[in-house]
Design a protein around this motif. Structure first.
Motif, PDB file in Angstrom:
ATOM      1  N   ASN A 117      40.456  28.320  32.623  1.00 53.75           N
ATOM      2  CA  ASN A 117      40.383  29.321  33.543  1.00 53.75           C
ATOM      3  C   ASN A 117      41.208  28.836  35.022  1.00 53.75           C
ATOM      4  OD1 ASN A 117      39.858  31.266  35.590  1.00 53.75           O
ATOM      5  ND2 ASN A 117      37.699  31.262  35.544  1.00 53.75           N
ATOM      6  N   ASN A 118      42.463  29.083  34.671  1.00 57.80           N
ATOM      7  CA  ASN A 118      43.471  28.549  35.828  1.00 57.80           C
ATOM      8  C   ASN A 118      43.752  29.796  36.691  1.00 57.80           C
ATOM      9  OD1 ASN A 118      45.184  26.610  37.098  1.00 57.80           O
ATOM     10  ND2 ASN A 118      46.802  26.974  35.524  1.00 57.80           N
ATOM     11  N   GLN A 119      42.899  30.454  37.032  1.00 60.12           N
ATOM     12  CA  GLN A 119      43.222  31.506  38.081  1.00 60.12           C
ATOM     13  C   GLN A 119      42.980  30.900  39.700  1.00 60.12           C
ATOM     14  OE1 GLN A 119      41.594  35.362  36.508  1.00 60.12           O
ATOM     15  NE2 GLN A 119      40.068  34.146  35.984  1.00 60.12           N
ATOM     16  N   THR A 120      43.001  31.875  40.591  1.00 59.31           N
ATOM     17  CA  THR A 120      43.008  31.330  41.870  1.00 59.31           C
ATOM     18  C   THR A 120      41.691  30.315  41.935  1.00 59.31           C
ATOM     19  OG1 THR A 120      44.246  33.498  42.758  1.00 59.31           O
ATOM     20  CG2 THR A 120      42.944  32.128  44.295  1.00 59.31           C
ATOM     21  N   PRO A 121      41.687  29.565  42.841  1.00 60.94           N
ATOM     22  CA  PRO A 121      40.352  28.904  43.049  1.00 60.94           C
ATOM     23  C   PRO A 121      39.235  29.654  43.286  1.00 60.94           C
ATOM     24  CG  PRO A 121      42.310  27.372  43.654  1.00 60.94           C
ATOM     25  CD  PRO A 121      42.769  28.742  43.493  1.00 60.94           C
ATOM     26  N   GLY A 122      38.277  29.656  42.690  1.00 63.11           N
ATOM     27  CA  GLY A 122      36.798  30.525  43.032  1.00 63.11           C
ATOM     28  C   GLY A 122      36.761  31.677  42.235  1.00 63.11           C
ATOM     29  N   THR A 123      38.033  32.017  41.457  1.00 60.20           N
ATOM     30  CA  THR A 123      37.770  33.466  40.859  1.00 60.20           C
ATOM     31  C   THR A 123      36.827  33.098  39.553  1.00 60.20           C
ATOM     32  OG1 THR A 123      40.117  33.879  41.331  1.00 60.20           O
ATOM     33  CG2 THR A 123      39.052  35.021  39.416  1.00 60.20           C
ATOM     34  N   VAL A 124      36.065  34.187  39.320  1.00 60.13           N
ATOM     35  CA  VAL A 124      34.915  33.975  38.356  1.00 60.13           C
ATOM     36  C   VAL A 124      35.184  35.020  37.057  1.00 60.13           C
ATOM     37  CG1 VAL A 124      32.565  34.338  37.796  1.00 60.13           C
ATOM     38  CG2 VAL A 124      33.173  33.575  39.909  1.00 60.13           C
ATOM     39  N   ALA A 125      35.452  34.424  35.926  1.00 58.01           N
ATOM     40  CA  ALA A 125      35.681  35.062  34.711  1.00 58.01           C
ATOM     41  C   ALA A 125      34.391  35.324  34.189  1.00 58.01           C
ATOM     42  CB  ALA A 125      36.509  34.287  33.806  1.00 58.01           C
ATOM     43  N   ARG A 126      34.154  36.505  33.564  1.00 55.62           N
ATOM     44  CA  ARG A 126      32.613  36.852  33.142  1.00 55.62           C
ATOM     45  C   ARG A 126      32.864  37.354  31.582  1.00 55.62           C
ATOM     46  NH1 ARG A 126      32.754  38.144  38.256  1.00 55.62           N
ATOM     47  NH2 ARG A 126      31.044  37.838  39.525  1.00 55.62           N
ATOM     48  N   PHE A 127      32.082  36.576  30.808  1.00 55.70           N
ATOM     49  CA  PHE A 127      31.878  36.985  29.390  1.00 55.70           C
ATOM     50  C   PHE A 127      30.421  37.626  29.153  1.00 55.70           C
ATOM     51  CE2 PHE A 127      34.661  33.488  30.385  1.00 55.70           C
ATOM     52  CZ  PHE A 127      35.714  33.455  29.514  1.00 55.70           C
TER      53      PHE A 127
END
Length: 157
Positions: A117-127
């Motif tokens: 998960n190399n998105q903007t720091p703090g971005t939450v990916a949900r599964f």
């Protein structure tokens, strides 16, 4: 004579390379379009609504997602490169590189695989589970190994 042999070898090698790339590019689909094996794999794990915008022998591009063959050695997260702003994972030998904030419907996500998960720091990916409840989350930056079964959808952001 050596020049003739060299030219003949060059022509034969070119024909071999051209023939193998044509064979790898696509096989005819029932409707007459050409479908790569990578596209078939992508369609098996993406919900039926995702339509490719570009298909090559090496990648299938969707609006917000690129699907490629996983690099050799991608069983470890160190081998899984992922561009900034992206969420990447390997599922059954296929690399998924998500870069658009939307919910993606999935099928046949099974087994274990690396993710980054190399998105903007703090971005939450949900599964998500089949019933829509959150199975697990990943907060950027994070990488590791995940158990994909059963993941029914995901939202990278």
């Amino acid at each position: 004579m050596n020049t003739f042999k060299s030219a003949a070898l060059l022509v034969a090698a070119t024909a071999l390379v051209a023939g193998s790339s044509v064979a790898a590019t696509a096989a005819p689909a029932p409707d007459g379009t050409r479908v790569t094996s990578l596209q078939r794999t992508a369609e098996q794990v993406l919900g039926g609504d995702a339509k490719p915008v570009r298909v090559t022998a090496d990648a299938v591009a969707y609006d917000g997602l690129t699907v490629t063959e996983a690099p050799r050695g991608s069983a470890s997260t160190k081998a899984l490169s992922c561009g900034y702003g992206h969420l990447c994972m390997v599922v059954n030998g296929t690399k998924f590189d998500f870069y658009k904030c939307q919910t993606w419907e999935l099928t046949n996500w099974i087994g274990d695989g690396p993710f980054t998960n190399n998105q903007t720091p703090g971005t939450v990916a949900r599964f998500y589970n089949k019933d829509g409840s959150v199975r697990w989350t990943s907060t950027a930056y994070e990488s590791g190994t995940a158990t994909w079964d059963p993941i029914w959808s995901l939202r990278p952001c």
